[in-house]
Design an enzyme around this catalytic site. Sequence first.
Site, PDB file in Angstrom:
ATOM      1  N   HIS A   1       0.434  28.308  -7.306  1.00 22.62           N
ATOM      2  CA  HIS A   1       0.794  29.345  -6.334  1.00 22.62           C
ATOM      3  C   HIS A   1       0.592  30.735  -6.924  1.00 22.62           C
ATOM      4  CE1 HIS A   1       3.822  30.555  -2.958  1.00 22.62           C
ATOM      5  NE2 HIS A   1       2.954  31.532  -3.193  1.00 22.62           N
TER       6      HIS A   1
ATOM      7  N   HIS B   1      -1.542  34.772  -6.238  1.00 25.50           N
ATOM      8  CA  HIS B   1      -2.255  35.684  -5.341  1.00 25.50           C
ATOM      9  C   HIS B   1      -3.155  36.577  -6.193  1.00 25.50           C
ATOM     10  CE1 HIS B   1       0.430  34.625  -1.973  1.00 25.50           C
ATOM     11  NE2 HIS B   1       1.368  34.570  -2.909  1.00 25.50           N
TER      12      HIS B   1
ATOM     13  N   ASN C   1      -4.157  34.446   1.571  1.00 25.76           N
ATOM     14  CA  ASN C   1      -3.792  35.671   2.307  1.00 25.76           C
ATOM     15  C   ASN C   1      -4.509  36.878   1.721  1.00 25.76           C
ATOM     16  OD1 ASN C   1      -2.195  35.434   0.006  1.00 25.76           O
ATOM     17  ND2 ASN C   1      -0.421  36.457   0.928  1.00 25.76           N
TER      18      ASN C   1
ATOM     19  N   ASP D   1       0.715  30.668   3.193  1.00 28.43           N
ATOM     20  CA  ASP D   1       1.733  31.347   2.395  1.00 28.43           C
ATOM     21  C   ASP D   1       1.863  32.808   2.783  1.00 28.43           C
ATOM     22  OD1 ASP D   1       3.688  31.290   0.206  1.00 28.43           O
ATOM     23  OD2 ASP D   1       2.354  32.805  -0.628  1.00 28.43           O
TER      24      ASP D   1
ATOM     25  N   HIS E   1       8.212  27.906  -3.196  1.00 28.87           N
ATOM     26  CA  HIS E   1       9.287  28.812  -3.647  1.00 28.87           C
ATOM     27  C   HIS E   1      10.630  28.626  -2.940  1.00 28.87           C
ATOM     28  CE1 HIS E   1       7.781  30.893  -0.120  1.00 28.87           C
ATOM     29  NE2 HIS E   1       6.814  31.518  -0.755  1.00 28.87           N
TER      30      HIS E   1
ATOM     31  N   ASP F   1       4.255  32.276  -7.965  1.00 25.11           N
ATOM     32  CA  ASP F   1       4.074  33.161  -6.806  1.00 25.11           C
ATOM     33  C   ASP F   1       3.647  34.552  -7.283  1.00 25.11           C
ATOM     34  OD1 ASP F   1       3.939  34.110  -4.233  1.00 25.11           O
ATOM     35  OD2 ASP F   1       6.107  34.187  -3.914  1.00 25.11           O
TER      36      ASP F   1
ATOM     37  N   HIS G   1       1.210  44.141  -7.035  1.00 26.59           N
ATOM     38  CA  HIS G   1       1.061  45.269  -6.109  1.00 26.59           C
ATOM     39  C   HIS G   1       0.773  46.532  -6.904  1.00 26.59           C
ATOM     40  CE1 HIS G   1       2.351  43.165  -2.504  1.00 26.59           C
ATOM     41  NE2 HIS G   1       3.423  42.711  -3.138  1.00 26.59           N
TER      42      HIS G   1
ATOM     43  N   PHE H   1       6.934  43.242  -0.511  1.00 31.40           N
ATOM     44  CA  PHE H   1       7.588  42.087  -1.117  1.00 31.40           C
ATOM     45  C   PHE H   1       6.726  41.549  -2.261  1.00 31.40           C
ATOM     46  CE2 PHE H   1       9.548  41.860   3.139  1.00 31.40           C
ATOM     47  CZ  PHE H   1      10.865  41.577   2.817  1.00 31.40           C
ATOM     48  N   GLY H   2       7.376  41.072  -3.342  1.00 31.80           N
ATOM     49  CA  GLY H   2       6.652  40.317  -4.359  1.00 31.80           C
ATOM     50  C   GLY H   2       6.659  40.956  -5.727  1.00 31.80           C
TER      51      GLY H   2
END
Length: 422
Positions: A57, A59, A91, A148, A228, A301, A305, A319-320
């Site tokens: 998982h 990104h 995503n 996700d 998660h 996860d 950013h 978020f994240g």
Amino acid sequence: MKLIKNAKLYYDKKLVDRDVLIENGKFKEIATEIDFDGAEVIDAQHNLVAPGLVDVHVHFREPGQVHKETIKTGSAAAAHGGFTTVGAMPNVVPVPDDVEKFEHQMELNKQSKIHTLQYAPITLEETSDQLSPLEDLAAAGAFAFSNDGHGINNAKTMFDAMQRIAQLNSHLAAHVEDQNLFNKGVINAGATAINLGLPAIERVAETSQLARDLLLAKESGVHYHVCHISTADSVNLIRIVKDAGINVTCEVTPHHLLLSDQDIVNDNANYKMNPPLRCESDREALIAGVLDGTIDMIATDHAPHAVDEKNKGLLKSAFGITGIETSFPLIHKLFVKSGMMSLERLLDIMSSRPAEIFGLDAGKIQLDRSADFTIIDLFEEYHFEKEDFLSKGINTPFVGSDWNCFGKIEKTFVNGEEVYSE
């Protein structure tokens, strides 16, 4: 040809003192003593030599969000964290929801320093109720399917997807979130949200959709993997259905194991993630779920950013948090240094177990398999500073002397080639 000398090797689920010979990118020989003229010798100095870690998982943000991360920087960060195989969520922009876009994504992934496997979206754009061309995307190379970042709120859409993915003998990884109950919240419902005057996210936004999906998974027979999880009720639900023989697995993030909403003492968006940090009793239930095997694996996860996207406070920031570089040393300290778990068990749930569940050729040191491994100094105490990160994202609370770690990644190899060195 490479010869790893003086390794504390995690091999066949045990720690043993071995030398390892690598030829043509594969493990060629494993023995107590190996001497081979002409081989490049790497002295492991009795440090841990483990299978490359597996994270299902992450990104990597490319295409469309390269100001946050790229495949090159994300995979470099993964190698820094000891990971050699990851599953990249879909995503990105555009969402790879048809064969042309998916094949373009697969071409981009060739920039990766490690093995980057690609999820395909369950529905078009990840937000619609229309299913993606699941069979075509599987044929194009999708190793699993996920929306996700978005819960699937229409039960018929989810059930139809489960049935078709089951026919493909593939995997559905679910972000469980009822948007109607999420209610534009930013942190967990509780005392911290009240004290900071912030809109709250109820636990039932996760657990109500999870309960629905578990029954749908029973009917469809799909391998249903829960992303998660964050609440005690989620752990209990999954424990019950596993005991009933339903084909369900789940993951937990390092940050949900290490933090609770009690740690949010001011308006710091590095503590903003989805699902949010829950209360201390939820955190304790997640730890218990890892220890008793209800929770199958740890997944980061990893969500980088840009700085200006995380400096707007809890209400307006994205978020994240980033996580793939800090995962192993933090979790090693939490579980192994504390005595809660053996090192062998930790390596299993961070390498072998996720590979087995998703049917990946990864997570194991074995003769004639790809030489994907990492060398880890388990004993040096250190902490992360912002300049240590190879990811573009430095949006994490796990920076500075408050977060001392044990388990520094010294080197990482993919197909026998060095992709990271301290």
